[in-house]
Each structure stands twice: as C-alpha cells, then as structure tokens.
Scaffold this motif. Structure first.
Motif, PDB file in Angstrom:
ATOM      1  N   TRP A  90       0.834  -1.200   0.000  1.00  0.00           N
ATOM      2  CA  TRP A  90       0.000   0.000   0.000  1.00  0.00           C
ATOM      3  C   TRP A  90       0.869   1.250   0.000  1.00  0.00           C
ATOM      4  O   TRP A  90       1.922   1.271   0.659  1.00  0.00           O
ATOM      5  CB  TRP A  90      -0.873   0.049   1.249  1.00  0.00           C
ATOM      6  CG  TRP A  90      -1.824  -1.084   1.421  1.00  0.00           C
ATOM      7  CD1 TRP A  90      -2.309  -1.932   0.465  1.00  0.00           C
ATOM      8  CD2 TRP A  90      -2.425  -1.510   2.660  1.00  0.00           C
ATOM      9  NE1 TRP A  90      -3.177  -2.835   1.012  1.00  0.00           N
ATOM     10  CE2 TRP A  90      -3.275  -2.607   2.362  1.00  0.00           C
ATOM     11  CE3 TRP A  90      -2.347  -1.064   3.975  1.00  0.00           C
ATOM     12  CZ2 TRP A  90      -4.023  -3.263   3.342  1.00  0.00           C
ATOM     13  CZ3 TRP A  90      -3.098  -1.711   4.950  1.00  0.00           C
ATOM     14  CH2 TRP A  90      -3.921  -2.793   4.630  1.00  0.00           C
TER      15      TRP A  90
ATOM     16  N   PRO B  87      -5.664   1.752  -1.500  1.00  0.00           N
ATOM     17  CA  PRO B  87      -4.986   1.700  -2.801  1.00  0.00           C
ATOM     18  C   PRO B  87      -3.794   0.743  -2.688  1.00  0.00           C
ATOM     19  O   PRO B  87      -3.219   0.589  -1.609  1.00  0.00           O
ATOM     20  CB  PRO B  87      -4.509   3.143  -3.026  1.00  0.00           C
ATOM     21  CG  PRO B  87      -5.290   3.974  -2.061  1.00  0.00           C
ATOM     22  CD  PRO B  87      -5.624   3.098  -0.903  1.00  0.00           C
TER      23      PRO B  87
ATOM     24  N   LYS C  15       1.007  -1.340 -11.977  1.00  0.00           N
ATOM     25  CA  LYS C  15       1.130  -1.470 -10.525  1.00  0.00           C
ATOM     26  C   LYS C  15       2.293  -2.393 -10.156  1.00  0.00           C
ATOM     27  O   LYS C  15       3.050  -2.118  -9.217  1.00  0.00           O
ATOM     28  CB  LYS C  15      -0.182  -1.986  -9.935  1.00  0.00           C
ATOM     29  CG  LYS C  15      -1.304  -0.939  -9.904  1.00  0.00           C
ATOM     30  CD  LYS C  15      -2.588  -1.526  -9.405  1.00  0.00           C
ATOM     31  CE  LYS C  15      -3.684  -0.460  -9.341  1.00  0.00           C
ATOM     32  NZ  LYS C  15      -3.421   0.559  -8.306  1.00  0.00           N
TER      33      LYS C  15
END
Length: 288
Positions: free
Chosen positions: A218, A230, A270
């Motif tokens: 995170w 997130p 990501k």
C-alpha cells in the motif's frame, strides 16, 4: 530438462545435474482460479523483485538461488524470468505474516475476534495496523483448491514443535525486515506469504518473496483504516473481478471472465511501480 510441475504462475524443470529451473509465467491468479488473461512482463517482475529481496534478506534466512544464467537449451524468452535453484524438501505450510488486518484475516477476525486462533482487540477495522505482526499460517492447497487457516498448534501437530517455532520466527523476521525497508520507500507491506523448505536440515527460503503476488503493498501516504486501501499488487484484479463491471460471482463455481485491456494495463503498471519503488531501479534498466 524434465518438466516436473506447473503451478498457478510458475513452471518447474529438473536439470541434468539435479538442480531445478523455475520459470515465472505472465499468468495471474485470483480466488483460486488462474485467469486466462496474461499480464505482460509480470513473470519477469516477480523474478527480478524476488532476486532483489533475496539479497536484502540473506542475513535473515538462506535462499534457494544458485544462478540467474539461462541453462543451455532453455528458450531465450525465459531470460529474466527464470532462476536455477537448489532442490528443497518444501514444508507443507504456507507461512503468512500480517502487520495489518485485511483480506481473509479481516474475515476471520469479524467471525471469531481473532486470526488463526490469535485473539485480537475489539474495534479493529479494514486496514487497521496490528500492535505486533502475527504469524497466521495456512495449509498448502493444490492448484484450484483453497488454502485453509491453521492455528499454531495445528502447525506444531503437522511439523513438530521445534520446526514450527523456526517457521514462525523466520516468517515474522522476513516480514519485519521487509516492512521496515519498504516503509523507508513509502510502501506499507500489509501482509506477506513465504515458502520455506529444508536442505540438509536447514530452513531455506524458496519460491518468491515480497512480491505483488505474495504480499499486499500500500502507498504509505494514502493509508486510511476503515476502507479498502490503494495498492501495488493483484488486489486491483480481485476488486475488478468482484465489481459489477465483471458480472462475475466468486461463489458461482464458474470460471472468472477475461480481464479487459485497461485492467491488464493498470495491473502491469502497478507491478512495475512496486518493483521501482522498492528497489529504486527503473524497470527498463533492470537486468533481464
């Protein structure tokens, strides 16, 4: 090379000298399914990030890596996503450490007031930080089956008291070291899963370590208990699969749908961001 096993995201081959070759694919799994949509470069990200972590953790626990050189006869496209490793006798326990309450740990807490038999204070929320990291092992299920929570007593019953204590202590120390280093880089490690095996009676770290597949990452500056956080991991895929956009119900028994292009692109981004934040290296400059 002899093909030995294929898991959710890795293929295992035995080399002529008895060593093993692990090759990470670009597949991604969620809810005990291997999705039919690959995430480009994911296998290389997992491999390179694990190699970096193995170096950082070398004084905590030895690892299984022998070489990153591609063996003779291996396809060129395996470069950067494969590692030659020692053959270990894998311990039949998934070793999990949690520093924050989320995922299956949160579900267990809401049902029982604790996780894996460890009682926790009342009033914790989704994303709450725990007073101390806890060892929350699970069974090691076959592909397609679900890992089940284990109490520490059950681990002792499975592998014996001495080995259980070593599994717990190593798992928590790997988590503490990883969480501390990551936090210096603005990343919270909420939880992580590691695999340990025996080599000549010594526990050795195998498979992968502290990757977006095996951990929850995170952004520290956005952490806020009481909501979904997130992340730089595959939680993004899990969230899409359970959203109205996917039209899929994990309890349906049906295979999940293919991922749309935008979800694939964001997931790839990501994974790469996790690599870059943690290592301080640009992905395009990585040794692959």
């Amino acid at each position: 090379m002899k093909h030995v096993h294929s898991g959710k995201v890795r293929d295992l081959y035995e080399l002529p000298g008895g060593e093993l070759l692990i090759v990470a694919r670009d597949t991604i799994s969620a809810y005990d399914y291997v999705l039919d949509t690959p995430i480009p470069e994911k296998g290389a990200v997992l491999t390179q990030l694990s190699l970096w972590w193995f170096e950082q953790l070398a004084d905590v626990v030895p690892n299984h890596v022998i070489s990153t050189d591609l063996p003779e006869g291996a396809p060129a496209e395996w470069a950067g996503r494969s590692v030659v490793v020692k053959k270990l006798e894998m311990v039949p326990v998934e070793c999990v450490a949690r520093g924050y309450l989320v995922g299956s740990g949160l579900k267990d807490y809401r049902a029982t007031g604790g996780v894996c038999g460890i009682a926790l204070p009342a009033g914790l929320e989704d994303g709450s930080r725990l007073a101390e990291p806890i060892f929350t092992p699970t069974t090691k299920a076959d592909v397609g089956d679900h890992d089940l929570p284990m109490t520490y007593a059950e681990v002792e019953g499975s592998v014996g008291g001495e080995l259980a204590a070593k599994l717990r202590d190593i798992t928590l120390e790997v988590y503490r070291r990883g969480a501390e280093l990551a936090l210096d880089r603005g990343v919270i490690v909420a939880d992580t899963k590691i695999e340990l095996g025996l080599l000549d009676g010594e526990l050795v770290l195998g498979d992968e370590v502290l990757t977006p597949d095996s951990s929850r990452f995170w952004p520290a500056d956005q952490w806020q208990p009481g909501r979904s956080q997130p992340s730089f991991d595959k939680q993004f895929v899990r969230d899409w699969l359970t959203s109205p956009a996917s039209g899929w119900d994990p309890a349906s028994g049906e295979a999940p749908p293919s991922l749309p292009a935008d979800v694939v692109e964001q997931t790839q981004a990501k994974y790469i961001e996790a690599y870059e934040r943690l290592t301080g290296r640009k992905w395009g400059q990585a040794s692959r």
